[in-house]
Design a protein around this motif. Structure first.
Motif, PDB file in Angstrom:
ATOM      1  N   VAL A  76       4.711  34.728-106.163  1.00 51.29           N
ATOM      2  CA  VAL A  76       4.123  34.376-107.462  1.00 51.29           C
ATOM      3  C   VAL A  76       5.180  34.542-108.560  1.00 51.29           C
ATOM      4  O   VAL A  76       5.221  33.794-109.533  1.00 51.29           O
ATOM      5  N   LYS A  79       6.985  28.856-106.859  1.00 50.17           N
ATOM      6  CA  LYS A  79       6.045  29.400-107.841  1.00 50.17           C
ATOM      7  C   LYS A  79       4.865  28.445-108.062  1.00 50.17           C
ATOM      8  O   LYS A  79       3.710  28.872-108.161  1.00 50.17           O
ATOM      9  N   ALA A  80       5.152  27.150-108.105  1.00 48.54           N
ATOM     10  CA  ALA A  80       4.083  26.177-108.342  1.00 48.54           C
ATOM     11  C   ALA A  80       3.091  26.172-107.173  1.00 48.54           C
ATOM     12  O   ALA A  80       1.880  26.012-107.376  1.00 48.54           O
ATOM     13  N   GLU A  91       0.851  29.401-107.116  1.00 49.73           N
ATOM     14  CA  GLU A  91      -0.247  29.479-108.098  1.00 49.73           C
ATOM     15  C   GLU A  91      -1.614  29.416-107.423  1.00 49.73           C
ATOM     16  O   GLU A  91      -2.610  29.838-108.003  1.00 49.73           O
ATOM     17  N   GLY A 101      -1.952  32.934-107.288  1.00 48.06           N
ATOM     18  CA  GLY A 101      -1.624  33.609-108.555  1.00 48.06           C
ATOM     19  C   GLY A 101      -2.634  33.358-109.649  1.00 48.06           C
ATOM     20  O   GLY A 101      -2.751  34.146-110.591  1.00 48.06           O
ATOM     21  N   SER A 102      -3.356  32.221-109.562  1.00 54.94           N
ATOM     22  CA  SER A 102      -4.361  31.918-110.576  1.00 54.94           C
ATOM     23  C   SER A 102      -5.584  31.301-109.908  1.00 54.94           C
ATOM     24  O   SER A 102      -5.521  30.193-109.361  1.00 54.94           O
ATOM     25  N   VAL A 136      -6.405  27.958-111.504  1.00 52.08           N
ATOM     26  CA  VAL A 136      -5.579  26.857-110.985  1.00 52.08           C
ATOM     27  C   VAL A 136      -6.093  26.446-109.600  1.00 52.08           C
ATOM     28  O   VAL A 136      -6.228  25.257-109.297  1.00 52.08           O
ATOM     29  N   ASP A 151      -8.750  35.956-113.124  1.00 56.22           N
ATOM     30  CA  ASP A 151      -7.928  34.797-112.776  1.00 56.22           C
ATOM     31  C   ASP A 151      -6.650  35.187-112.023  1.00 56.22           C
ATOM     32  O   ASP A 151      -6.278  34.559-111.039  1.00 56.22           O
ATOM     33  N   GLY A 152      -5.981  36.241-112.476  1.00 52.11           N
ATOM     34  CA  GLY A 152      -4.656  36.578-111.927  1.00 52.11           C
ATOM     35  C   GLY A 152      -4.706  37.602-110.811  1.00 52.11           C
ATOM     36  O   GLY A 152      -5.782  38.036-110.389  1.00 52.11           O
ATOM     37  N   SER A 184      -4.531  40.014-116.167  1.00 55.20           N
ATOM     38  CA  SER A 184      -5.103  39.271-115.035  1.00 55.20           C
ATOM     39  C   SER A 184      -6.511  38.771-115.332  1.00 55.20           C
ATOM     40  O   SER A 184      -6.947  37.764-114.783  1.00 55.20           O
ATOM     41  N   ARG A 209       4.026  20.483-105.768  1.00 59.65           N
ATOM     42  CA  ARG A 209       4.078  21.949-105.587  1.00 59.65           C
ATOM     43  C   ARG A 209       4.713  22.209-104.222  1.00 59.65           C
ATOM     44  O   ARG A 209       4.012  22.227-103.212  1.00 59.65           O
TER      45      ARG A 209
END
Ligand code: AMP
Ligand code: GLY
Length: 424
Positions: free
Chosen positions: A75, A94-95, A98, A101-102, A105, A147-148, A179, A264
């Motif tokens: 992440v 990273k993309a 997500e 990570g989210s 998302v 979310d995080g 988060s 991604r």
């Protein structure tokens, strides 16, 4: 090949064990590893989040491939950091990361690609009133998700509407720090869960790993607080051919194609947390790594050499490499520190491991070496995995091995696998 595996839990022990069996491996390093991983390679005192330090290690030790065990470095962008730096990395950019990570998302991604998941909406402090209104349209229980990343603690399932509204305000007020600055509220789904793992190469190639089920609650009968995982079994009887065909068509393919379409870049493990709602698979969550403790049950059920598969995924070309599933069943039971998942003591000497290793695989999690002894250093201490022709036999072996392991305060669930082995 020289490999650096990042992480320190039971998952990394199982990955290290599997990687170390490959004739392709010249040297395996585990950073930081634990009290058991040095049986498979060399532990390095190195933080997976300190990318420049990881880079220096890669150069100094001539590392060819980094395998990232846990989500935090992914992440934070470890794969992007090493792009163009002459080392392969198993793990999404990273993309791609997500998706874990989210949650916002991830939910939007599923909606865009028609992937079955619970109905949801996301809220921030500015839309608190709308959040209350949305809760009123749902039936109890209410599912609220930070979310995080929140170390597995960011999901609240609440029975009363008033309590859910209060929790929403508290989450948006910083219950989980940044988060929970955004909160996903979703419909509650009723069913039995399983974990599906896919290794993908970012170019449309993928392999499905053996399916597992984990046991998250501390107490028998799935009661009490959530933990990092108290055990796992593989295979999962209800994840049969019909169910898996639906998973592949409705979830795996649209996920892999969606990642490519959206640019991604994803070369690594996708973890699909699924729920079986009356025979129909739906996604509860994505993770961007293997599961823990599922890995401890899944790795022993892979008959193929994992290293060529990891290498090919990281290069972007899985081609027609096989990933062969073992016909045997695997059962993993975790021994935890007394008091876990709340406060617990560390530094207790663990005994009986050598004997237990006669019949089972012993994967260390929260342990460290102190002189010649192994002592506890975390909540989840040891994962005991056994293989046998059937799940009940594998479970019996793991429990027999566990009965010979002792440390002060040791606890474990005695009902791992019972729900899937008694359900005919
Ligand atoms: P997560 O961190 O998203 O995996 O959520 C933790 C746990 O909460 C999951 O493993 C499920 O048991 C439960 N959970 C999450 N979302 C839902 C949902 N929509 N319906 C029912 N249970 C859920
Ligand atoms: N066993 C669940 C996880 O690794 O997140």
């Amino acid at each position: 090949m020289r490999i650096l595996l990042l992480g320190s839990g039971g998952r990394e022990s199982a990955l290290a064990w599997k990687i170390s069996k490959s004739p392709k491996v010249e040297k395996l390093y585990i950073a930081p590893g634990n009290g058991g991983t040095d049986a498979y390679g060399e532990n390095l005192q190195l933080s997976p989040l300190d990318f420049p330090a990881v880079e220096k290690t890669v150069k100094d030790l001539g590392i060819d491939m980094i395998v990232v065990g846990n989500e935090d470095p992914l992440v934070a962008g470890i794969t992007d950091y090493f792009q163009g730096k002459d080392v392969l990395v198993v793990g999404p950019t990273k993309a791609g990361a997500e998706l874990e990570g989210s949650k916002d998302v991830a939910k939007a991604f599923m909606t865009r690609h028609g992937i079955p998941t619970a109905r949801y909406r996301s809220f921030t402090a500015d839309t608190l009133e709308e959040g209350y209104n949305f809760l009123e349209t749902l039936k109890a229980p209410y599912v609220l998700k930070a979310d995080g990343l929140a170390a597995g603690k960011g999901v609240l399932i609440i029975d009363s509407l008033d309590e859910a509204k209060k929790a929403l305000a508290e989450m948006l007020g910083g219950m989980f720090g940044q988060s929970s600055a955004t909160v996903v509220i979703e419909e509650f789904l009723s069913g039995i869960e399983c974990s599906v793992f896919v290794l993908t190469d970012g170019n449309g190639g993928y392999r499905i790993l053996p399916v597992a089920k984990d046991y998250k609650r501390i107490g028998e009968g799935d009661t009490g607080l959530n933990t990092g995982g108290m055990g796992a079994v593989s295979p999962v009887p209800f994840a049969d051919e019909t169910f898996m065909a639906k998973v592949e068509e409705r979830i795996i393919l649209p996920t892999i194609n969606g990642l490519i379409e959206e640019g991604r870049l994803y070369r690594g493990f996708i973890f699909l947390g699924l729920i079986n709602v009356e025979g129909e698979p739906m996604v509860i969550e994505y993770n961007v790594r293997m599961g823990d403790p599922e890995t401890e049950a899944v790795m022993p059920r892979i008959d193929s050499d994992i290293v060529p598969l990891l290498e090919a995924a990281a290069r972007g070309d899985l081609a027609d490499l096989p990933l062969k599933h073992s016909p045997l069943a695997a059962a993993t039971v975790i021994a935890v520190s007394g008091g876990y998942p709340e406060a617990y003591e560390k530094g207790k000497t663990v005994k009986g491991l050598d004997n237990a290793a006669c019949e089972s695989l012993i994967f260390h999690a929260g342990t460290k070496k102190e002189g010649d002894s192994i002592v506890t250093s975390g909540g989840r201490v040891i994962a005991v995995t056994s293989l046998a022709a059937t799940l009940p036999e594998a479970l019996e072996k793991s429990y027999r091995s566990l009965s010979g392991i002792t440390f002060d305060g040791m606890a474990y669930r005695r009902d791992i696998g019972r729900d899937v082995t008694s359900a005919k």
